[in-house]
Design a protein around this motif. Structure first.
Motif, PDB file in Angstrom:
ATOM      1  N   SER A  31      -4.878  -5.522  -5.258  1.00  0.00           N
ATOM      2  CA  SER A  31      -3.750  -4.983  -4.503  1.00  0.00           C
ATOM      3  C   SER A  31      -4.216  -4.575  -3.109  1.00  0.00           C
ATOM      4  O   SER A  31      -5.406  -4.498  -2.826  1.00  0.00           O
ATOM      5  N   GLN A  32      -3.267  -4.265  -2.265  1.00  0.00           N
ATOM      6  CA  GLN A  32      -3.593  -3.877  -0.898  1.00  0.00           C
ATOM      7  C   GLN A  32      -4.285  -2.520  -0.812  1.00  0.00           C
ATOM      8  O   GLN A  32      -4.922  -2.206   0.177  1.00  0.00           O
ATOM      9  N   TYR A  33      -4.174  -1.714  -1.871  1.00  0.00           N
ATOM     10  CA  TYR A  33      -4.837  -0.411  -1.874  1.00  0.00           C
ATOM     11  C   TYR A  33      -6.348  -0.562  -1.691  1.00  0.00           C
ATOM     12  O   TYR A  33      -7.000   0.304  -1.104  1.00  0.00           O
ATOM     13  N   GLY A  34      -6.902  -1.655  -2.136  1.00  0.00           N
ATOM     14  CA  GLY A  34      -8.333  -1.904  -1.983  1.00  0.00           C
ATOM     15  C   GLY A  34      -8.793  -1.893  -0.538  1.00  0.00           C
ATOM     16  O   GLY A  34      -9.971  -1.620  -0.247  1.00  0.00           O
ATOM     17  N   LEU A  35      -7.875  -2.176   0.388  1.00  0.00           N
ATOM     18  CA  LEU A  35      -8.222  -2.117   1.810  1.00  0.00           C
ATOM     19  C   LEU A  35      -8.707  -0.737   2.225  1.00  0.00           C
ATOM     20  O   LEU A  35      -9.492  -0.596   3.173  1.00  0.00           O
ATOM     21  N   CYS A  36      -8.256   0.295   1.536  1.00  0.00           N
ATOM     22  CA  CYS A  36      -8.633   1.672   1.883  1.00  0.00           C
ATOM     23  C   CYS A  36     -10.127   1.920   1.706  1.00  0.00           C
ATOM     24  O   CYS A  36     -10.664   2.882   2.272  1.00  0.00           O
ATOM     25  N   PHE A  37     -10.799   1.063   0.953  1.00  0.00           N
ATOM     26  CA  PHE A  37     -12.230   1.229   0.750  1.00  0.00           C
ATOM     27  C   PHE A  37     -13.052   0.695   1.927  1.00  0.00           C
ATOM     28  O   PHE A  37     -14.218   1.057   2.075  1.00  0.00           O
ATOM     29  N   VAL A  38     -12.453  -0.125   2.770  1.00  0.00           N
ATOM     30  CA  VAL A  38     -13.176  -0.695   3.908  1.00  0.00           C
ATOM     31  C   VAL A  38     -13.570   0.386   4.924  1.00  0.00           C
ATOM     32  O   VAL A  38     -14.745   0.458   5.322  1.00  0.00           O
ATOM     33  N   LEU A  81      -2.009   5.332  -1.148  1.00  0.00           N
ATOM     34  CA  LEU A  81      -1.228   5.148  -2.376  1.00  0.00           C
ATOM     35  C   LEU A  81       0.211   4.745  -2.070  1.00  0.00           C
ATOM     36  O   LEU A  81       0.857   4.069  -2.871  1.00  0.00           O
ATOM     37  N   VAL A  82       0.711   5.143  -0.895  1.00  0.00           N
ATOM     38  CA  VAL A  82       2.081   4.832  -0.497  1.00  0.00           C
ATOM     39  C   VAL A  82       2.114   3.760   0.590  1.00  0.00           C
ATOM     40  O   VAL A  82       2.954   2.858   0.558  1.00  0.00           O
ATOM     41  N   TYR A  83       1.215   3.874   1.545  1.00  0.00           N
ATOM     42  CA  TYR A  83       1.171   2.954   2.692  1.00  0.00           C
ATOM     43  C   TYR A  83      -0.246   2.372   2.818  1.00  0.00           C
ATOM     44  O   TYR A  83      -1.001   2.750   3.717  1.00  0.00           O
ATOM     45  N   PRO A  84      -0.644   1.464   1.936  1.00  0.00           N
ATOM     46  CA  PRO A  84      -2.038   1.011   1.944  1.00  0.00           C
ATOM     47  C   PRO A  84      -2.483   0.306   3.225  1.00  0.00           C
ATOM     48  O   PRO A  84      -3.590   0.548   3.703  1.00  0.00           O
ATOM     49  N   VAL A  85      -1.650  -0.539   3.786  1.00  0.00           N
ATOM     50  CA  VAL A  85      -2.059  -1.277   4.986  1.00  0.00           C
ATOM     51  C   VAL A  85      -2.133  -0.334   6.184  1.00  0.00           C
ATOM     52  O   VAL A  85      -3.095  -0.375   6.965  1.00  0.00           O
ATOM     53  N   SER A  86      -1.159   0.536   6.337  1.00  0.00           N
ATOM     54  CA  SER A  86      -1.192   1.504   7.438  1.00  0.00           C
ATOM     55  C   SER A  86      -2.360   2.474   7.296  1.00  0.00           C
ATOM     56  O   SER A  86      -2.999   2.832   8.282  1.00  0.00           O
TER      57      SER A  86
END
Length: 137
Positions: free
Chosen positions: A1-8, A76-81
């Motif tokens: 999912s896009q939430y994984g981007l938050c780990f970058v 959790l709500v806005y992963p890309v932002s």
């Protein structure tokens, strides 16, 4: 999912912490500042040079935890932002490292740019809280 981007941004934050820790260790050796002193005494001939390196890292440590928590919670709500805001913040902190060159004025571009990311995160936090409190969508 896009939430994984938050780990970058967190990965970039870890690398930056390692770089800044190494810079402080190197400066301690170069300027002869021994533990437990956090900063060089004001009468030390290299106080400004060492203190700029140490303050650069200390300022990072003062802010990184809250920013990364904000990235993961808003993600959790806005992963890309959240990813974009986190990257904006952490990349600006790489610019902030210029402060460690010994001139306190060099910190200004990095600190100003970092507020793009952290204010963006605060905006998302306020929006999420507002929606939760008032029940709007």
């Amino acid at each position: 999912s896009q939430y994984g981007l938050c780990f970058v941004p967190m990965g970039f934050a870890w690398v930056l912490n390692i770089i800044q820790t190494a810079m402080v260790v190197k400066a301690r050796l170069k300027y002869g500042i021994k533990y437990p002193l956090l900063y060089a005494p004001s009468d030390h001939k290299d106080a400004t040079a060492f203190n700029c390196v140490q303050r650069c890292h200390q300022n990072y440590l003062e802010t990184v935890n809250l920013v990364m928590i904000s990235v993961f919670t808003t993600g959790l709500v806005y992963p890309v932002s959240a990813f974009r805001a986190g990257m904006s913040w952490v990349l600006s902190r790489y610019i902030y490292v210029a402060y460690a060159l010994g001139n306190p004025e060099y910190r200004l571009p990095g600190v100003m740019l970092s507020h793009i990311g952290d204010f963006w995160l605060v905006g998302m936090i306020i929006r999420i809280g507002y929606k939760a409190f008032f029940g709007s969508s």
